[in-house]
Write a protein that holds these residues in place. Structure first.
Motif, mmCIF file in Angstrom:
data_model
loop_
_atom_site.group_PDB
_atom_site.id
_atom_site.type_symbol
_atom_site.label_atom_id
_atom_site.label_comp_id
_atom_site.label_asym_id
_atom_site.label_seq_id
_atom_site.Cartn_x
_atom_site.Cartn_y
_atom_site.Cartn_z
ATOM 1 N N MET A 186 0.934 -1.235 -0.061
ATOM 2 C CA MET A 186 0.007 0.118 -0.015
ATOM 3 C C MET A 186 0.752 1.265 -0.242
ATOM 4 N N GLU A 187 1.755 1.240 0.806
ATOM 5 C CA GLU A 187 2.731 2.321 0.893
ATOM 6 C C GLU A 187 3.457 2.818 -0.551
ATOM 7 N N SER A 188 3.956 1.628 -1.216
ATOM 8 C CA SER A 188 4.669 1.935 -2.275
ATOM 9 C C SER A 188 3.849 2.266 -3.406
ATOM 10 N N TYR A 189 2.676 1.960 -3.447
ATOM 11 C CA TYR A 189 1.527 2.191 -4.528
ATOM 12 C C TYR A 189 1.443 3.512 -4.257
ATOM 13 N N LEU A 190 1.586 4.234 -3.302
ATOM 14 C CA LEU A 190 1.185 5.756 -3.200
ATOM 15 C C LEU A 190 2.565 6.646 -3.419
ATOM 16 N N GLY A 243 10.762 -1.955 -2.721
ATOM 17 C CA GLY A 243 12.348 -2.115 -3.087
ATOM 18 C C GLY A 243 12.539 -1.067 -4.042
ATOM 19 N N ASN A 244 11.508 -0.747 -5.112
ATOM 20 C CA ASN A 244 11.685 0.077 -6.145
ATOM 21 C C ASN A 244 10.981 1.432 -6.017
ATOM 22 N N ALA A 245 10.128 1.655 -5.096
ATOM 23 C CA ALA A 245 9.035 2.707 -5.028
ATOM 24 C C ALA A 245 9.422 3.206 -3.489
ATOM 25 N N GLY A 246 9.613 2.538 -2.711
ATOM 26 C CA GLY A 246 10.041 2.935 -1.062
ATOM 27 C C GLY A 246 8.587 2.811 -0.453
ATOM 28 N N VAL A 247 8.927 3.059 1.041
ATOM 29 C CA VAL A 247 7.884 3.130 1.900
ATOM 30 C C VAL A 247 7.852 4.454 2.759
ATOM 31 N N GLY A 248 6.708 4.890 3.302
ATOM 32 C CA GLY A 248 6.731 6.151 3.792
ATOM 33 C C GLY A 248 6.377 6.232 5.155
ATOM 34 N N ALA A 249 5.414 7.110 5.659
ATOM 35 C CA ALA A 249 5.192 7.547 7.185
ATOM 36 C C ALA A 249 4.815 6.480 7.905
ATOM 37 N N VAL A 250 4.008 5.368 7.443
ATOM 38 C CA VAL A 250 4.069 4.214 8.455
ATOM 39 C C VAL A 250 4.930 3.745 9.002
ATOM 40 N N HIS A 251 6.097 3.656 8.153
ATOM 41 C CA HIS A 251 7.292 3.069 8.638
ATOM 42 C C HIS A 251 7.866 4.021 9.349
ATOM 43 N N ALA A 252 8.015 5.287 8.782
ATOM 44 C CA ALA A 252 8.663 6.454 9.646
ATOM 45 C C ALA A 252 8.216 6.625 10.873
ATOM 46 N N GLU A 346 9.505 14.826 16.973
ATOM 47 C CA GLU A 346 10.674 15.359 16.737
ATOM 48 C C GLU A 346 11.604 14.437 16.069
ATOM 49 N N SER A 347 11.824 13.135 16.684
ATOM 50 C CA SER A 347 12.464 12.175 16.362
ATOM 51 C C SER A 347 12.274 11.590 14.855
ATOM 52 N N VAL A 348 10.981 11.495 14.453
ATOM 53 C CA VAL A 348 10.637 11.190 13.176
ATOM 54 C C VAL A 348 11.296 12.291 12.243
ATOM 55 N N ILE A 349 11.113 13.605 12.316
ATOM 56 C CA ILE A 349 11.257 14.601 11.496
ATOM 57 C C ILE A 349 13.062 14.677 11.580
ATOM 58 N N ALA A 350 13.436 14.323 12.604
ATOM 59 C CA ALA A 350 15.082 14.442 12.427
ATOM 60 C C ALA A 350 15.661 13.218 11.900
ATOM 61 N N THR A 351 15.053 12.085 12.108
ATOM 62 C CA THR A 351 16.003 10.850 11.559
ATOM 63 C C THR A 351 15.259 10.145 10.299
ATOM 64 N N GLN A 352 14.082 10.345 10.153
ATOM 65 C CA GLN A 352 13.403 9.641 8.969
ATOM 66 C C GLN A 352 13.023 10.243 7.801
ATOM 67 N N GLN A 353 13.932 11.030 7.514
ATOM 68 C CA GLN A 353 13.504 11.897 6.222
ATOM 69 C C GLN A 353 13.792 11.058 4.866
ATOM 70 N N ARG A 354 14.549 10.080 5.103
ATOM 71 C CA ARG A 354 14.713 9.251 4.009
ATOM 72 C C ARG A 354 13.454 8.494 3.642
ATOM 73 N N LEU A 355 12.570 8.293 4.571
ATOM 74 C CA LEU A 355 11.314 7.615 4.457
ATOM 75 C C LEU A 355 10.072 8.687 4.102
ATOM 76 N N LEU A 356 10.086 9.860 4.883
ATOM 77 C CA LEU A 356 9.112 10.813 4.600
ATOM 78 C C LEU A 356 9.127 11.210 3.401
#
Length: 376
Positions: A186-190, A243-252, A346-356
């Motif tokens: 679902m995350e990679s679809y979006l 692996g191609n499109a990535g996942v986002g905020a759910v994981h972050a 704060e932690s998510v914003i500071a450390t999870q920009q790769r996913l966001l």
């Protein structure tokens, strides 16, 4: 637009896999005792075996990896074969790298990330998808967070899908890993990186997973035993997609919960799925989330007219379906404190920009905070 570098194969039994890959004294096999005893031990293979569960249970950590590195120091091997769930797979990926003496150095890229060994991965859950991704995730205990290393050097050369190895998996970890595979799809679809190729794999994974979930909800837990091959394949499809499109905020958003309270990866992700998607839909209901909702409506057999008049019903029905597998918890159930709503944000914003960066729409600080607050 799309790459699959891993050779994917399937075998009915582990014995057939061992024969096909000619497992030998040149192989370091990282696995777990409860997999080794019923499926591997009787083969009397000459490999060097490491039982990951002897180094600690739960999610992979830098401490766990470093203790194994210490114990295999001086061992000569040409291949690393990871046979297990996400913990074993994430550890195995680090062991193919050249000159790794401290796992944290690899995650912080303080050493060159250079592949030195061949990597073969055999997943024993139906959720990680990690057998076809270039990502390893570990808890960095000194920093009380999780970090990810994403580099093609840790891609598996071969992935083997063996339905037999799921037979001993208890229902709860089965459910959480399968839900995680659904989240990957679902995350990679979006994702903004999604395209026609990745969406083929995302869509098919969603269809296959929800079909099995519907069967479990209707018939019961034992329904899964007839459908191990489908779930392994669906998990693999979802892995190829993310692996191609990535996942986002759910994981972050799940990472601080997992890092601070040792909540297993799939279980932590599950807590955030529908709340993140409700936020996405509220911000932009007309993009690819609209197409994704049509897929969910069709596969969960929701009345289209009712869903059109009340789109939030889709996420309610998804929560109900997943809840029949295993209940979702409030975040305080895991020990999270009210003041951590702000610190986790704060932690998510500071450390999870790769996913966001893979989010369907941009989520600002207040929106992330509100997701934590709603789930607390």
């Amino acid at each position: 637009m799309f790459t699959v570098k891993t050779n994917i194969c399937t075998y009915d039994t582990f014995a057939k896999f061992a024969e096909a890959f000619a497992l030998s004294k040149d192989d370091l096999v990282i696995t777990q005792s409860f997999i080794y005893e019923p499926f591997i031990k009787a083969l009397n293979l000459p490999c060097t075996f490491v039982m990951q569960d002897k180094y600690g249970m739960g999610e992979p950590s830098d401490e766990m990896m470093n203790n194994i590195l210490h114990d295999v120091k001086g061992t000569t091997f040409k291949r690393v074969i990871g046979i297990g769930g996400g913990t074993v797979i994430d550890i195995s990926k680090i062991f193919v790298l050249k000159d790794v003496k401290n796992a944290t150095d690899a995650f912080e890229k303080k050493i060159p990330i250079v592949k030195e060994k061949e990597l073969v991965i055999v997943p024993t859950t139906c959720g990680t998808g990690s057998e076809v991704t270039n990502i390893s995730i570990a808890e960095i205990k000194s920093k009380h967070t999780k970090m990810g290393l994403a580099d093609n050097a840790i891609l598996a050369d071969h992935a083997a899908l063996i339905p037999e190895l799921l037979k001993g998996l208890p229902f709860k970890p089965y459910a959480f890993s399968a839900i995680d595979a659904l989240i990957h799809a679902m995350e990679s679809y979006l994702s903004p990186k999604a395209n026609a190729y990745t969406k083929l794999f995302s869509t098919k994974a969603i269809e296959m997973i929800i079909k099995v979930f519907n069967g479990i909800a209707e018939i019961g837990e034992n329904y899964r035993f007839e459908h191990f091959e489908e779930m392994l394949t669906a998990s693999n499809f979802a892995g190829i997609a993310f692996g191609n499109a990535g996942v986002g905020a759910v994981h972050a958003l799940s990472y601080p919960l997992g890092g601070n309270y040792h909540v297993p990866h799939g279980e932590a992700n599950y807590q955030f799925l529908t709340e993140v998607f409700k936020t996405y839909y509220k911000k932009d209901p007309n993009g690819s989330i609209s197409d994704l909702n049509k897929i969910l409506i069709e596969n969960m057999h929701i009345d289209k007219y009712v869903a059109d008049t009340n789109p939030r019903l889709i996420y309610q029905k998804l929560d109900e379906l997943l809840g029949k597998l295993t209940p979702k918890n409030h975040l305080h159930h895991y020990g999270m404190k009210p003041e951590e709503i702000d610190s986790f944000t704060e932690s998510v914003i500071a450390t999870q920009q790769r996913l966001l960066a893979n989010n369907y729409v941009f989520l600002d600080k207040e929106e992330i905070r509100n997701i934590y607050k709603a789930l607390y």
